[in-house]
Design a protein around this motif. Sequence first.
Motif, PDB file in Angstrom:
ATOM      1  N   ASP A 114      32.932  52.902  28.402  1.00 52.67           N
ATOM      2  CA  ASP A 114      33.159  53.405  27.049  1.00 52.67           C
ATOM      3  C   ASP A 114      34.469  52.919  26.458  1.00 52.67           C
ATOM      4  N   ARG A 115      35.353  52.403  27.327  1.00 51.37           N
ATOM      5  CA  ARG A 115      36.683  52.007  26.846  1.00 51.37           C
ATOM      6  C   ARG A 115      36.725  50.551  26.410  1.00 51.37           C
ATOM      7  N   PHE A 152      41.911  42.306  19.020  1.00 52.13           N
ATOM      8  CA  PHE A 152      41.869  42.255  17.559  1.00 52.13           C
ATOM      9  C   PHE A 152      43.278  42.136  16.977  1.00 52.13           C
ATOM     10  N   VAL A 153      44.159  43.042  17.436  1.00 48.57           N
ATOM     11  CA  VAL A 153      45.538  43.023  16.928  1.00 48.57           C
ATOM     12  C   VAL A 153      46.199  41.686  17.250  1.00 48.57           C
ATOM     13  N   GLY A 163      40.182  46.191  20.744  1.00 48.01           N
ATOM     14  CA  GLY A 163      41.216  46.557  19.770  1.00 48.01           C
ATOM     15  C   GLY A 163      42.484  45.748  20.004  1.00 48.01           C
ATOM     16  N   VAL A 164      42.883  45.661  21.268  1.00 46.45           N
ATOM     17  CA  VAL A 164      44.077  44.879  21.588  1.00 46.45           C
ATOM     18  C   VAL A 164      43.857  43.417  21.219  1.00 46.45           C
ATOM     19  N   LEU A 173      34.438  44.321  11.476  1.00 47.23           N
ATOM     20  CA  LEU A 173      35.820  43.843  11.371  1.00 47.23           C
ATOM     21  C   LEU A 173      36.200  43.015  12.601  1.00 47.23           C
ATOM     22  N   LEU A 174      35.900  43.575  13.772  1.00 50.07           N
ATOM     23  CA  LEU A 174      36.249  42.893  15.010  1.00 50.07           C
ATOM     24  C   LEU A 174      35.561  41.536  15.093  1.00 50.07           C
ATOM     25  N   LEU A 231      33.825  49.064  12.058  1.00 49.77           N
ATOM     26  CA  LEU A 231      34.837  48.496  12.950  1.00 49.77           C
ATOM     27  C   LEU A 231      34.284  47.286  13.696  1.00 49.77           C
ATOM     28  N   LYS A 283      39.732  54.684  34.722  1.00 55.10           N
ATOM     29  CA  LYS A 283      39.599  55.239  33.371  1.00 55.10           C
ATOM     30  C   LYS A 283      39.709  54.144  32.322  1.00 55.10           C
ATOM     31  N   LEU A 284      40.642  53.204  32.578  1.00 54.02           N
ATOM     32  CA  LEU A 284      40.806  52.095  31.636  1.00 54.02           C
ATOM     33  C   LEU A 284      39.584  51.198  31.629  1.00 54.02           C
ATOM     34  N   LEU A 317      36.182  49.243  23.720  1.00 57.63           N
ATOM     35  CA  LEU A 317      36.814  49.095  22.406  1.00 57.63           C
ATOM     36  C   LEU A 317      38.332  48.985  22.526  1.00 57.63           C
ATOM     37  N   LEU A 318      38.880  49.571  23.590  1.00 57.62           N
ATOM     38  CA  LEU A 318      40.318  49.476  23.807  1.00 57.62           C
ATOM     39  C   LEU A 318      40.734  48.019  23.920  1.00 57.62           C
ATOM     40  N   PHE A 362      31.101  54.509  10.672  1.00 55.25           N
ATOM     41  CA  PHE A 362      32.367  53.795  10.664  1.00 55.25           C
ATOM     42  C   PHE A 362      32.487  52.902  11.894  1.00 55.25           C
TER      43      PHE A 362
END
Lengths: 339, 240, 354
Positions: free
Chosen positions: C323-324, C333-334, C330-331, C271-272, C268, C318-319, C326-327, C264
């Motif tokens: 590995d982040r 993308f939206v 994702g933003v 899609l992105l 994604l 952390k942000l 995609l965060l 999956f």
Amino acid sequence: MTSAPATTASDAIPKVRLDLLPILLPVAIAAVAYPLVGNLTTWLTLTIAALAMGMMIFVIASGLTLVFGLMDVLNFGHGAFIAIGAYLAMTVLIPLSGWTQADSLALNLLALLLAVVVAAIGTGLLGWAFERVIVKPVYGQHLKQILVTMGGLIVAEQLIHVIWGGDQKPMTLPTALRGAFTIGDFALEKFRLLAVAVGLAVFAGMMIVLNRTRLGLLIRAGVENSEMVEALGYRIRRLFVGVFMAGSALAGLGGVLWALYRETLTASIGGDVMVLVFIVIIVGGLGSVGGCFLGAILVAMTANYVAFLAPKVALASNILLMVAVLMWRPQGLYPVAKR
Amino acid sequence: MAEALLTLEGVHTHIGEYHILQGVDLVVPRGGITVLLGRNGAGKTTTLRTIMGLWKPSRGTVTFDGRAIGGTDTPTIAQGGIAYVPETMAVFADLTVEENMILAARQGPPDPARLDWIFGFFPAMKKFWQYPAGVLSGGQKQMLAISRAIIEKRTLILIDEPTKGLAPAIIESMIGAFAELKRDTTILLVEQNFRFAASLGDQVAVMDDGRVVHRGTMAGLSGDETLQTRLLGLSLDAHQ
Amino acid sequence: MLGAILSGDFPRSRVLTVVLLAIFVGLAITPFAIPGAAAINTAAKICYFIVLVVSYDLLLGYTGIVSFAHAMFFGIGGYGVGLSLYALGPTWPVILLGLAIGLVVAIVLALLIGLLSLRVKAIFFAMITLAVASAFAILATQFNEFTGGEDGRSFRVPEMLRPGYRLFDGEVFGTAITGRLLTYYLVFVSAVLLFLVALRIVNSPFGRVLQAIRENPMRAEALGYRVVYYRTMANCLAAAMAVCAGAMSALWLRYTGPDTTLSFAIMLDILLMVVIGGMGTMYGAVVGATLFIVAQNYLQRLMGIAAAATEGIPILPKLLHPDRWLLFLGVLFVLSVYFFPTGIIGKLRGSNKA
């Protein structure tokens, strides 16, 4: 629009058709599974496990199907609330480990109740934000809706990583809920019993609200024809936001149960269930709570029996179930009357 | 002519890329029945939906009871005192007759006296009170849709083709009901059935191609066959 | 001449033309221009992802339906060729056989999914493809004696495509012509050809009907086009192209497994890439795929550096953890879906709606 002649039309008492055929399906599946499983105790265990699983899926799926029915919004990000609910519960349960480890059913349940309340309120509020930010700008645009809610899911999953870390977390059951009641050589797992009880309570509660309250009538009417509900003077949007929040809170509750059931927790926990949830709402008929309940039981039974008989094809068997149902009733078991 | 209750001035409505209403001017006086006639596709239903706020007018003004309601949302318009009986009737099939009526009565439980008054016109509603609306016949659904609109007192009722597809006997009973109703409420009625319209209407407006092409009294139109032929053509006979 | 090759569908923006030329030339000369395995690996991945994303855009951008089964079709291609080579030995006919098997399986599946779900409600399609793809991915890992399970399968490719092979002794521009290089150009040329085919499809009468359906299905139906038929055809075509992309990836990686094709996560990514590049423009898919993969390889490294630099500040490291990434995607993308559904291409072409 065509009508029978006036005289007979006003005299004849119309027949209220009770559609019971789909209800027989789970019974039929259980009956077919019995000789295949071949052992009463195993069959009973599988059936109870299926009911427990079905109830959890129902709790998660019920809100989603109503949200779709009401506004034609299919939220692919629903899985995020499952995961966030579970993580919130975990966050509450860790400091309460004194209560969960205590050998007292009352304390155990109290801790769990607290966790569930926090999870449901948290996901309900998040649902409100999600509706505002993600869903609202793309009303009526299916393609964008699917994409944007999927995007919301990605972001939510990543934020879980940021907040709670990316590792798999243990989700231990409170002491009193571990193990099983044994009746002869049949073991009835306590947690499954709890899951069934919670699922039935949610179903009963929803049925009462939908059938006995004005709010419920409005929701049912809105699922059928939201435009007419507006023309009667009600704000469907407010209703929708409320249902969206309730649906998110239920997903959060379902997430807590699901994580306890699996006894582990990862950020993608929602994704695994969502596949089953989608199958359930398609099988049940989009927008139908009763159909969703029945669909959840059917899907869980198929999954459990097949997992025992031929573990490799468990999910595939559910696809076949869905295909079979759609060939029989293309709109699902209990299609919702749509304008 | 009595004071105007509803006025549309130069109203244009677009549905997607289609320009349906092209400058509608319409006056509905307070009291009585105003009939909106016209062939299929003339824009009658779109006019009602625009008044109800289900389509937004792209230009022009809609004034109801002294207030501009052109850009207002549907629930507010409904709360302002307009009830709507769409062509599709839109009864909630999954809900019982009673539940349909409960929702239609916004102020609280339906008033028993008012209900009896309605049951007087439509006895079938009493008979099937506990039945899901989905099992009613077409005529009964129409009665339910109208009952919903009058369960509480409204200032204006918009009714879209109530006789469509109904048997003559039901139409007769409906004429009686409407004659009684119009003493109490103003009605804007879209109708294809000229005989039905003529027996009830006080005022009349005829639409064609998204505009109102004729306004006058019903009596005037009924008495003038040349005018009828010119405005309504042969399409009337097909619907008689 | 150029018009015929591009089916008359030009980039229609000077900047875009330059970007596309840069991508094309860059991919064409990577093996000679940039030494090392990393660059050529990235370039090859871009090539087969361009095919994959272009084929997905055929569905999402041109037909207006959302499928979550595209990674599955990609996987069917990868597994078809990979498992054939593994089972029957590294020869050319086996590659063709594997490709043929993949195509048949994918088209039959696409047809079945289409008939089942496109008939009822378009929204069913998204859900059903998601369910079918998940079931397929699980099946592929479950039957591990056949598919290699979670580990996937490594296999040998024909002699000519192996790293040890030399077309001739000596070098060209200081680079030996190895089997790897030949594989790269096989992948590259296939990608160019398949892209041109896709461009031809969307600019054909068939493609225009698809776009008419996307804009207004009811009207297309009223004009006499069988919407279900066209959507199902688009679904099958897209599936077939995804199979080709899968075959290309199998040949390049000499490996096929759930993480490189079926998962999956790949879905994604696709899609992105489509949305960020720009839906409904073939060129957008090219730009999106290229940017995404380059970013995946280099941005993550950058984020690692940034995370280390912000050590000590509460939430930031952390942000910014690699590995982040995609965060942020994702933003992005939206935001893209909301504000520029025509993506980068839409921006480059200015107000000209694609």
